[in-house]
Enzyme design. Structure first.
Site, PDB file in Angstrom:
ATOM      1  N   SER A   1       0.845  -1.190   0.000  1.00  0.00           N
ATOM      2  CA  SER A   1       0.000   0.000   0.000  1.00  0.00           C
ATOM      3  C   SER A   1       0.879   1.237   0.000  1.00  0.00           C
ATOM      4  O   SER A   1       2.008   1.214   0.515  1.00  0.00           O
ATOM      5  CB  SER A   1      -0.894   0.013   1.251  1.00  0.00           C
ATOM      6  OG  SER A   1      -1.516   1.277   1.422  1.00  0.00           O
TER       7      SER A   1
ATOM      8  N   TYR B   1      -2.366  -0.324  10.096  1.00  0.00           N
ATOM      9  CA  TYR B   1      -2.382  -0.835   8.725  1.00  0.00           C
ATOM     10  C   TYR B   1      -1.073  -0.518   8.010  1.00  0.00           C
ATOM     11  O   TYR B   1      -0.474  -1.384   7.362  1.00  0.00           O
ATOM     12  CB  TYR B   1      -3.562  -0.224   7.978  1.00  0.00           C
ATOM     13  CG  TYR B   1      -3.649  -0.617   6.521  1.00  0.00           C
ATOM     14  CD1 TYR B   1      -4.097  -1.881   6.155  1.00  0.00           C
ATOM     15  CD2 TYR B   1      -3.297   0.278   5.516  1.00  0.00           C
ATOM     16  CE1 TYR B   1      -4.197  -2.244   4.822  1.00  0.00           C
ATOM     17  CE2 TYR B   1      -3.394  -0.076   4.179  1.00  0.00           C
ATOM     18  CZ  TYR B   1      -3.838  -1.340   3.832  1.00  0.00           C
ATOM     19  OH  TYR B   1      -3.917  -1.699   2.499  1.00  0.00           O
TER      20      TYR B   1
END
Length: 251
Positions: free
Chosen positions: A145, A158
């Site tokens: 990501s 995350y």
């Protein structure tokens, strides 16, 4: 292997029942790979397989609730069985996210997100990469990501898991690359998947800061994965490929 020779290669895609994983499974099947569709939901996995077969591809279900060494080992054995004794391509797409302040993140949530996003890929790579290395051929791609390399308020847990994936990608490239296994990752920005639905405004605001000024589609991310597992990327090792509309280039 020629630049177009992928027919018959076996790809295991985790998280293949929705979002990016589903798009990757369908794209790899269109490219001629035999795809093992893995996810927790058997009916959704069967639907993905049906969609692939309707497009002329070949796919099989290997439903799995991945959370520990035993579940990972069972999936690896099933994928090898389906593949006739080998898995040539591994795509780590299964993942989960947490959006919120650090102080409000429960220990159980932290354990869960690190288990799914980091421990499972680590264990599954350990199960499958050595056999690829022994054969002198294979490709592994993880879904990272843009959060892995940027400070984004509310995404601490995350982002930490995806930063771990980036470093695992580099380390695995060093470990397995000399034996013919290419290990890389894609780093999507905001992508139109079910994961962004609970906080769509937050993620769309991130996308608007990028030159493309819109979220990616899962198919656009899948195209990058397809490139990385293909022979066209034969000299690409340890790369973290942004698929973020230019977000990391300008922020």
């Amino acid at each position: 292997m020629t630049s177009q020779d992928v027919t018959g290669r076996v790809a295991l895609v985790t998280g293949a029942t929705s979002g990016i994983g589903r798009a990757v499974a369908r794209r790899l099947a269109r490219d001629g790979l035999v795809v093992v569709v893995s996810g927790r939901d058997q009916p959704r996995a069967e639907k993905v397989v049906a969609d692939i077969e309707a497009e002329g591809g070949t796919a099989y279900v290997a439903a799995a609730d991945l959370h520990d060494e035993a579940s990972v080992g069972a999936l690896a054995r099933r994928a090898i069985e389906i593949g006739g004794g080998h898995v040539d391509v591994l795509v780590h797409s299964a993942g989960t996210g947490i959006l919120g302040p650090t102080a409000e993140t429960a220990e159980s949530q932290l354990d869960y997100i690190f288990g799914i996003n980091v421990k499972v890929p680590y264990l599954l790579t350990g199960q499958l990469a050595p056999a690829m290395a022994a054969r002198g051929d294979g490709a592994i791609v993880s879904v990272s990501s843009i959060a892995s390399g940027r400070g984004i308020d509310g995404l601490a847990a995350y982002a930490a898991t995806k930063a771990a994936i980036d470093q695992l990608t580099r380390s695995w490239a060093a470990e397995y690359g000399p034996h013919g296994v290419r290990v890389n990752a894609v780093a999507p920005g905001t992508t139109e998947t079910p994961m962004i639905a609970p906080a769509r405004g937050f993620f769309e605001s991130l996308a608007e800061r990028a030159p493309a000024r819109r979220p990616a589609s899962p198919d656009e991310v899948a195209s990058a994965v397809a490139y990385l597992v293909s022979p066209h990327a034969v000299h690409v090792h340890g790369a973290i490929l942004p698929v973020d509309g230019g977000f990391t280039a300008v922020t």
